[in-house]
Design an enzyme around this catalytic site. Structure first.
Site, short mmCIF file in Angstrom:
data_model
loop_
_atom_site.label_atom_id
_atom_site.label_comp_id
_atom_site.label_asym_id
_atom_site.label_seq_id
_atom_site.Cartn_x
_atom_site.Cartn_y
_atom_site.Cartn_z
N GLU A 75 0.82 -1.21 0.00
CA GLU A 75 0.00 0.00 0.00
C GLU A 75 0.86 1.26 0.00
O GLU A 75 0.48 2.26 -0.60
CB GLU A 75 -0.91 0.03 1.25
CG GLU A 75 -2.11 -0.87 1.15
CD GLU A 75 -3.25 -0.29 0.30
OE1 GLU A 75 -3.95 0.61 0.77
OE2 GLU A 75 -3.41 -0.75 -0.85
N ASP A 76 1.98 1.22 0.69
CA ASP A 76 2.69 2.46 0.97
C ASP A 76 4.08 2.60 0.36
O ASP A 76 4.77 3.58 0.62
CB ASP A 76 2.82 2.67 2.50
CG ASP A 76 1.44 2.84 3.15
OD1 ASP A 76 0.55 3.34 2.46
OD2 ASP A 76 1.29 2.46 4.32
#
Ligand code: MN
Length: 496
Positions: A75-76
């Site tokens: 996600e990051d």
């Protein structure tokens, strides 16, 4: 936290192969998150490693903690799930994917208890693998510990979600340690005044009782020794703030009515010792009638086992005594995770769905704990079947998709955006002109997969669904609404 410091958090001893997996995940995640900071000002990676440490402390091993180290990578960071799959294999990638999916879950608006219960079940079912739930709980616990860095509106939402969804799930899984901390942290943000009040009273009470507690511990240790009961551990424990507050409220805020503000916990080798110790305690201190609770022969629905009794302790003051075996102690603190310590996990869905009433719980222990033992006999821990046993099949033919705002829509397998639209609202269905799945435009006959975010594109001018939709839609709900609207528009439905 350094790698060596992380190793020190493991409750189970690690072998070389496990250490290597943890080290690889540690280095990979650290490099992936390099340069990223959290709102607290700490390096982002600290969050990943703290999450892994929480899991190590409740008895989880290398695979789960490696996934915890990697949980925010897709996600990051610039690395994808496929990168994780290539480097760490399918199983780890599936765990990380499960956590990413659960991350989309958001609780919004005021929900009734029934709806909350459904959301909890959906949350559990969505995870498909119990280890994903455990990682998510640890992730949430660390986020709660650092919640002070977020703006107030976010604090409120996250704290409420924690109180309504995460803490009850931790409780359902019997992880008292995580449940208690989640509740206290959420309480602090949701009701700061009462939190301060309860904490103040609790600290004062504990300070006043500290001496009694120490005297009782010494007297009981002596007494048990005289009677040849081996004491593995004996310590005092203070009640958790939120639980204390609930009891206070029940008793019109009268502290004297709360009998278990402080308690002495006695850990003895086995079950016969527990009952023998109870007799010895009662000989030393007179018991309060009607306050003996035998959760060994009748465990709580979440599997909690111990004997509780309230006695007139030193100076004649009320004191709760809790007696248990080491295993019961671990189970009370770590719940389902304790089974990784003692035997390994198995079916748990009857348990979390509370299909038991307390009377139905098998006398000795929960059925799934028993099954778990049987499994352990003929399976090694790295066995494929073992891993599959962790999967939930209860919601097998269901998928859970999200609205862009994070609301969950429960659909049957093979459902399409048309089904999704009508499940959200009839008007959304009738006015639909297209759909996006995970941000990409898709055709209306495409199949939605578990965990996807579906956005329905609508137009004010569109009022009548397309007849073809009757053929594409899978749910009777969507079909009947389409028919209704077609009829209303005076369209004769052709032979479909
Ligand atoms: Mn996280």
């Amino acid at each position: 936290m350094t790698l060596a410091e992380l190793y020190a958090h493991y409750k189970n001893p690690l072998n070389a192969r496990q250490k290597q997996l943890i080290a690889e995940a540690f280095e990979f995640a650290k490099a992936a998150h390099a340069g990223q900071k959290r709102k607290t000002g700490e390096d982002y990676f600290e969050h990943s490693v703290e999450t892994a440490a929480i899991l190590a402390e409740i008895g989880m091993r290398s695979r789960t903690t490696a996934a915890a180290l990697l949980h925010d990578v897709p996600e990051d960071t610039k690395f994808t799930l496929e990168d994780i799959r290539q480097k760490f294999g399918n199983e780890t990638a599936e765990l990380v994917d499960g956590i990413t999916k659960l991350g989309k879950f958001k609780l919004r608006g005021d929900k009734k208890e029934v709806q909350l219960e459904n959301l909890r079940k959906i949350f559990l079912a969505m995870a498909e693998d119990i280890r994903v739930v455990l990682i998510k709980l640890a992730d949430r616990l660390h986020n709660m510990r650092t919640l002070h860095a977020l703006p107030p509106e976010k604090q409120e939402r996250i704290a409420r979600e924690t109180m309504e969804i995460y803490a009850p799930i931790a409780n359902r899984l019997g992880i008292g340690e995580i449940k208690g901390e989640l509740e206290d942290l959420a309480f602090k943000y949701l009701d700061p005044e009462n939190y301060k009040l309860a904490k103040g009273l609790l600290d004062k009470e504990y300070k006043e009782r500290k001496n009694d507690l120490e005297v009782a511990i010494e007297e009981l240790r002596e007494e048990l020794k005289k009677n040849n009961i081996k004491v593995i551990e004996i310590h005092g424990r203070a009640k958790q703030t939120y639980r204390f507050f609930l009891k206070l409220k029940k008793h019109d805020m009268n502290v004297d009515q709360v009998y278990d503000v402080v308690a002495v916990r006695i850990v003895v080798p086995d079950i016969p010792d527990c009952y023998e110790a109870l007799g010895i305690v009662h000989k030393k201190y007179r018991p309060l009638i009607g306050r003996i609770k035998d959760y060994i022969s009748l465990p709580k629905p979440n599997g909690y086992r111990s004997i509780h009794t309230t006695v007139f302790g030193p100076k004649g003051k009320f004191l709760e005594i809790q007696i248990r075996t080491p295993r019961m102690h671990d189970e009370a603190e770590f719940g389902i995770a304790a089974h990784w310590i003692y035997s390994g996990p198995k079916t748990w869905r009857d348990y979390f769905l509370r299909r038991y009433t307390p009377e139905e719980i098998p006398e000795e222990e929960l059925a799934w704990v028993k099954q778990l033992r049987e499994w352990q006999k003929d399976l090694g821990t790295d066995n494929l079947e073992f891993v599959q046993g962790l999967k939930i099949d209860f919601f097998q033919n269901h998928i859970f998709a999200f609205t862009p705002k994070g609301d969950i829509i429960d659909l049957p397998e093979d459902a399409t955006p048309i089904d999704f639209a009508y499940a959200v609202h009839t008007e959304i269905g009738n006015r639909m002109i297209g759909a996006k799945v995970d941000g990409k435009l898709v055709s209306l006959d495409s199949k939605i997969r578990n965990g996807q975010v579906v956005e329905i594109l609508t137009s004010k001018d569109a009022k009548t669904p397309n007849q073809d939709w009757l053929r594409i839609a899978k749910t009777s709900n969507a079909k009947s609404k389409i028919r209704q609207q077609l009829r209303r528009a005076g369209i004769t439905i052709g032979a479909i």
